[in-house]
Scaffold this motif. Structure first.
Motif, PDB file in Angstrom:
ATOM      1  N   ARG A  21       0.850  -1.188   0.000  1.00  0.00           N
ATOM      2  CA  ARG A  21       0.000   0.000   0.000  1.00  0.00           C
ATOM      3  C   ARG A  21       0.888   1.240   0.000  1.00  0.00           C
ATOM      4  NH1 ARG A  21      -5.227  -0.970   2.538  1.00  0.00           N
ATOM      5  NH2 ARG A  21      -5.536  -3.200   2.673  1.00  0.00           N
ATOM      6  N   TRP A  40      -0.023   4.190   1.154  1.00  0.00           N
ATOM      7  CA  TRP A  40      -0.301   4.967   2.353  1.00  0.00           C
ATOM      8  C   TRP A  40      -0.602   4.042   3.522  1.00  0.00           C
ATOM      9  CZ3 TRP A  40      -4.079   9.037  -0.099  1.00  0.00           C
ATOM     10  CH2 TRP A  40      -3.324   9.991  -0.779  1.00  0.00           C
ATOM     11  N   LEU A  81      -8.389  12.239  -2.229  1.00  0.00           N
ATOM     12  CA  LEU A  81      -8.963  10.897  -2.291  1.00  0.00           C
ATOM     13  C   LEU A  81     -10.054  10.812  -3.353  1.00  0.00           C
ATOM     14  CD1 LEU A  81      -9.285   9.883   1.472  1.00  0.00           C
ATOM     15  CD2 LEU A  81      -7.363   9.591  -0.068  1.00  0.00           C
ATOM     16  N   PHE A 103      -9.767   3.557  -6.666  1.00  0.00           N
ATOM     17  CA  PHE A 103     -10.374   3.033  -5.447  1.00  0.00           C
ATOM     18  C   PHE A 103     -11.835   3.485  -5.371  1.00  0.00           C
ATOM     19  CE2 PHE A 103      -5.838   3.699  -3.908  1.00  0.00           C
ATOM     20  CZ  PHE A 103      -5.453   2.415  -4.269  1.00  0.00           C
ATOM     21  N   TRP A 122     -13.217   5.759  -2.526  1.00  0.00           N
ATOM     22  CA  TRP A 122     -12.803   7.157  -2.508  1.00  0.00           C
ATOM     23  C   TRP A 122     -13.448   7.984  -3.603  1.00  0.00           C
ATOM     24  CZ3 TRP A 122      -6.715   6.621  -2.173  1.00  0.00           C
ATOM     25  CH2 TRP A 122      -6.388   5.942  -0.993  1.00  0.00           C
ATOM     26  N   GLN A 134      -7.812   1.387   0.035  1.00  0.00           N
ATOM     27  CA  GLN A 134      -6.714   0.826  -0.746  1.00  0.00           C
ATOM     28  C   GLN A 134      -6.796  -0.694  -0.840  1.00  0.00           C
ATOM     29  OE1 GLN A 134      -2.755   3.098  -0.004  1.00  0.00           O
ATOM     30  NE2 GLN A 134      -3.967   3.374   1.845  1.00  0.00           N
ATOM     31  N   ALA A 155      -8.241  -2.305  -4.683  1.00  0.00           N
ATOM     32  CA  ALA A 155      -7.606  -1.904  -5.938  1.00  0.00           C
ATOM     33  C   ALA A 155      -8.160  -2.724  -7.092  1.00  0.00           C
ATOM     34  CB  ALA A 155      -6.098  -2.075  -5.836  1.00  0.00           C
ATOM     35  N   TYR A 171      -3.980  -5.166   5.713  1.00  0.00           N
ATOM     36  CA  TYR A 171      -2.900  -4.281   6.155  1.00  0.00           C
ATOM     37  C   TYR A 171      -2.776  -4.390   7.663  1.00  0.00           C
ATOM     38  CZ  TYR A 171      -0.532   0.050   7.514  1.00  0.00           C
ATOM     39  OH  TYR A 171       0.311   0.961   8.076  1.00  0.00           O
TER      40      TYR A 171
END
Length: 414
Positions: A15, A17, A183, A189, A192, A332, A335, A344
């Motif tokens: 990722r 971020w 975003l 994404f 977003w 994220q 994707a 994550y």
């Protein structure tokens, strides 16, 4: 050949971020909210907020000062931040991140200037009474060299404070709005990609900033101000204000979710999968606990209880942080180039980790303490309460002495 293609399909990309970014969004949003609440008194003349307007302004300044450190930590190599200032300006018209550079420079400078003008007379008094030559120079610097005290200068200070506060409102909204714009402009994404994202970020920011004030104000009023007591009536008003901000936040989230899921294209299936996977986090923790419970406190007699209203403030501020987390990190995970959802797990130590977020929070506390020592916010708060300039009351003196008893015990507690 088929095995090779399958291997490529199952690669999980890193990722871009991590945990630093939702933390940065939370700090900038809370700063914008604190500034708006300060402007209720300085710009719109709402007298009940005047005792806390100075502290709210300083809080907005500190929140924005420490927020960019999250971005620097996210770079992995802090020296890269220099390149951001010197390169890429040819893309300024179409680069929200470049807009953010100017906003992050202009907004704290405006707040700092407004605070110095607002407290100019008090700073002059400290400069004249201080025995430390270094502190005298610091206080003189904070007055911008304007050391005269007369009616003309007072009128000038009042006018400058008003116009700086008025100019700061759109600037504060832009500082946090651009983060949502970044975003919303990302097509990859589906969570977003909506024009509602800047508005959604601003609405939730008002919730987190008001919640943070509900947590900090009782502490500073009771233990660090000359007042020595908590204004329970003002806390109740802030609790109700928080509830209304939550209503606005929920309405905008309703538009966001209903347009994204039922009326979207093929991306709606990814959104269904995301919300199904995170159902407990989003529905129970983020909405029921983080929004509906504080709203219930703000709209009922529970807001008269200090413990309830402080708990509502903490829960709502934490809930908005979780919303930032679910939006940035969760977004994220959908994707278009991968199948399923990505996972994550934030590192405990090192850069872009839980430890870095805690360090950023510690820096916030340290800078807030330093700013509170330099600026006479407590003296200003005490003056307003002595004048009775809150909640519309005009009593000649609310406090008999420094930190003494209130003439209206129903409004001041602890």
């Amino acid at each position: 050949m088929n095995e090779f293609l399958t291997t490529l399909w199952n690669i999980t990309p890193d990722r871009p971020w991590g945990i630093d970014i939702p933390n940065y969004f939370w700090f900038t949003g809370s700063s914008a909210a604190a500034f708006i609440i300060s402007s209720f008194a300085h710009v719109f003349g709402m007298r009940k907020y005047k005792p806390i307007a100075g502290f709210s302004l300083l809080l907005a300044f500190v929140l924005l000062v420490v927020a960019p450190f999250n971005l620097i930590d996210d770079l992995r190599q802090p020296g890269r931040v220099i390149h951001f200032f010197f390169y890429g300006w040819e893309n300024f018209p179409t680069s929200p991140m470049k807009w953010g550079v100017l906003l992050l420079l202009a907004y704290p400078l405006l707040i700092f200037t407004e605070a110095c003008i607002m407290y100019r007379e008090d700073l002059i008094g400290r400069m004249q009474t201080s025995r430390n030559s270094i502190m005298k120079k610091i206080y003189k610097f904070l007055t911008f060299g304007r050391t005269a005290i007369n009616d003309t200068e007072r009128k000038k200070d009042h006018k400058l404070s008003y116009w700086l506060g008025a100019a700061g409102i759109p600037l504060a909204l832009s500082v946090h709005g651009y983060t949502g714009y970044i975003l919303g402009a990302v097509h990859a994404f589906p969570l977003w990609h909506t024009p509602l994202m800047p508005v959604l970020f601003l609405a939730s920011a008002m919730v987190s900033g008001t919640g943070l004030l509900l947590v900090l104000l009782p502490v500073v009023q009771k233990f660090f101000s000359p007042v020595g007591k908590v204004d329970l009536a003002l806390m109740a008003d802030l609790g109700k204000l928080l509830a209304w901000f939550i209503v606005i936040d929920l309405v905008i989230r309703f538009f966001w979710l209903t347009f994204a899921m039922p009326f979207n294209g093929s991306e709606k299936y990814a959104l269904y999968e995301f919300f199904s996977y995170h159902q407990f986090d989003i529905v129970v923790i983020e909405y029921i606990i983080g929004l509906f419970l504080p709203m219930a406190v703000g709209f009922t007699a529970l807001r008269q209880k200090l413990s309830f209203v402080m708990a509502a403030g903490f829960i709502s501020a934490a809930g908005v942080w979780l919303f930032r987390w679910n939006t940035v990190i969760g977004g994220q995970g959908m994707a278009k180039s991968t199948g399923g959802l990505l996972e994550y797990h934030a590192a405990v130590t090192g850069q872009d980790s839980i430890a870095s977020v805690l360090a950023n929070g510690s820096l916030f506390v340290a800078v807030l303490c330093l700013v509170m020592l330099l600026f006479p916010w407590g003296d200003e708060m005490k003056r307003y309460y002595e004048k009775g300039a809150y909640h519309g009351y005009e009593s000649p003196k609310l406090f008999e002495s420094h930190g003494g008893n209130s003439s209206r015990g129903s409004n001041l507690g602890l």
